[in-house]
Scaffold this active site. Structure first.
Site, PDB file in Angstrom:
ATOM      1  CD  GLU A 238      -2.659  -1.134   2.714  1.00 38.34           C
ATOM      2  OE1 GLU A 238      -3.575  -0.513   2.634  1.00 38.34           O
ATOM      3  OE2 GLU A 238      -1.961  -1.626   3.530  1.00 38.34           O
ATOM      4  CG  HIS A 262      -7.248  -8.645   4.687  1.00 39.48           C
ATOM      5  ND1 HIS A 262      -8.421  -9.063   4.764  1.00 39.48           N
ATOM      6  CD2 HIS A 262      -6.911  -7.464   5.164  1.00 39.48           C
ATOM      7  CE1 HIS A 262      -8.903  -7.597   5.504  1.00 39.48           C
ATOM      8  NE2 HIS A 262      -8.166  -6.873   5.413  1.00 39.48           N
TER       9      HIS A 262
END
Ligand code: BG6
EC number: 1.1.1.49
Length: 510
Positions: A238, A262
């Site tokens: 990210e 995740h």
């Protein structure tokens, strides 16, 4: 290339043969919170637009602050309009369609209440009948309390054919012991089949498509195994930092925030055995078996990192330790890389490398399967050896699709080998409406399809694998990386040790 196909059930589900969800009341705990605004409302708006909500659908928003039906409707309308104007928001549409939003808006009601007060649950008992989905869009410390409040008030009893379901957000526990304790606590109040533990990665089309790619094609599955696969890299990089979430992130860190949930979902999708059917229990059973086969990860197979000040594109960013609500001497990791092994017939000996980090050079979520090189060196004599192995990258964010790197002959009289990419982009083939990924999850919960939700054992298996890391890691053992980089050098060493390297974060062929 074939013409794009307009398959978007999210445009008009009814026209595509998808039935609307049965009538129900969606009770949202945390109605004025961020999740309700950013994700739940845009999803309901999309579902209304696709005619997938029944006229008997209703929303009851609960919050501890004062408000009214009209006040909540106005605040949520304002949020929807602000998203439409902001091209960078998760939900971006050119305009808000008054009919679809009107459908949702007029069904919104408000109830003030304290999640710890039995009076709230008594008030709910008086107001609710029929099918109800309770959505816990609140801080994790309230999960157990709310479920107990619902259970004690008799609100989870499924009578006269009506359903009572509870959607629980992450984080579900903060380690194996707390996840087990929370599961035990909520399962005293209702049956496992009534709990829908969300992992929003499973709402992403491309993540669901991994199952389709593997099991709807005869071509891939035969080579999807240790004989042909060298290694697998799973990445969630990210560019964002911790933003205003320092208070949550400090005791959490990248490992708890991203890995057992995740990244493990991506791992299960890419590595589980083919289920016998596309039934929720069959799929979740295969995922559970895979997660149980993951060998406990020793601290020596992992690297924790934290970002220092740096630049991404034209923007300067402060160090993690200078972010709001973060300690100046914090040793919380904002990056983690690890190597894990799967003890089963298909994957024994194949390393799976996982990495995730904030403030990295670019945003990229993907699963890359690296294949073993061709077994016979046919081109050795032509001075073009060694050949680079094939790589298949399933790209989840920001691009949705897949790319396979293969070797071909470079045009010309001499035999020269060049590397090319065959690429598939969702946008080239499917004309889908903008969505935030929660549409499918909400619809599935209302229709009682738990395939994309985590069962108690799925959650516990994820925590079990990372528990040795959480327990055995010297807290101060942290490697630093500048914001805007690909992570700490120590993470490169983790792969170099095995004679491998990370694929680039720009998606280009290496
Ligand atoms: C959340 C994490 O669950 O997932 C965040 O708490 C993270 O820290 C986010 O940024 C990533 O999700 P996505 O969909 O933006 O890749």
């Amino acid at each position: 290339m074939p013409e794009p196909v307009d398959t978007a059930e999210l445009k008009d589900g009814a026209a595509c043969g998808t039935d609307p969800a049965p009538p129900c009341t969606l009770v949202i705990f945390g109605a004025m919170g961020d999740l309700t605004k950013r994700l739940l409302m845009p999803s309901l708006y999309n579902l209304a637009g696709a005619k997938l909500l029944d006229p008997g659908f209703g929303i009851l928003g609960i919050d501890h602050n004062d408000n009214t039906d009209e006040g909540l409707r106005a605040a949520l309308t304002e949020a929807m309009e602000s998203f439409a104007k902001d091209p960078t928001s998760e939900f971006h549409a050119d305009r808000i369609d008054p009919e679809s939003w009107g459908f949702v808006r007029e069904r919104i009601h408000f109830l003030k209440g304290d999640f710890e007060d039995p009076a709230l649950f008594a008030a709910l008992r008086d107001r609710l009948s029929g099918n109800v989905v309770f959505y816990l869009a609140v801080a994790a410390r309230f999960f157990g309390t709310i479920v107990e409040g619902l259970g004690r008030a008799g609100l989870l009893k499924q009578e006269d054919g009506a359903f009572r379901r509870v959607v629980i957000e992450k984080p579900f526990g903060s380690d194996l012991a707390s996840a087990k304790a929370l599961n035990a606590r909520i399962l005293k109040q209702a049956d496992e089949s009534q709990f829908y533990r969300i992992d929003h990665f499973l709402g992403k089309e491309t993540v669901q498509s991994v199952m389709a790619m593997r099991f709807a094609n005869g071509m891939l599955e035969p080579i999807w195994r240790r004989e042909y696969v060298d290694s697998v890299q799973i990445t969630a990089a990210e560019t964002v930092g911790v933003e205003e979430r320092g208070g949550f992130y400090e005791p959490t860190g990248a490992l708890r925030d991203m890995v057992p949930n995740h990244l493990f979902q991506l791992l299960c999708m890419v590595a589980m055995e083919p289920p016998n059917s596309f039934d929720a229990e069959a799929v979740r059973g295969e995922k559970a078996k895979l997660a149980e086969a993951v060998k406990p990860i020793p601290p020596s197979d992992a690297v924790r990192g934290q970002y220092t000040a740096g630049r991404i594109g034209e923007t300067d960013h402060v160090a993690y330790r200078d972010e709001p609500h973060v300690a100046k001497d914090s040793v919380t990791e904002t990056y983690i890389a690890l190597k894990l092994g799967i003890d089963n017939w298909r994957w024994a000996g194949v390393p799976f490398y996982l990495r995730t980090g904030k403030r990295m050079t670019s945003r990229r979520t993907e699963i890359a399967v690296l294949f073993k090189p061709a077994p016979f060196r046919l081109f050795e004599g032509q001075g073009i050896d060694p050949l680079t192995p094939n790589v298949m990258r399933i790209t989840i964010d920001p691009e949705h699709g897949a790319a396979t790197e293969i070797n071909v002959k470079v045009p010309g009289p001499k035999m020269r080998i060049g590397r090319v990419v065959t690429r598939f982009r969702y946008a080239d083939f499917f004309d889908t409406a903008p969505n935030v990924g929660y549409e499918t999850l909400l619809y599935d919960c209302m229709t009682g399809d738990a395939t994309l939700f985590q069962r108690a054992d799925n959650i516990e298996a994820g925590w079990s694998a990372v528990d040795p890391l959480l327990k055995g890691w010297p807290q101060a053992d942290i490697a630093f990386y500048p914001a805007g980089s690909a992570g700490p050098r120590e993470a490169d060493d983790l792969l170099a040790r095995d004679g491998r390297h990370w694929l680039g974060l720009d998606g280009k062929t290496d």
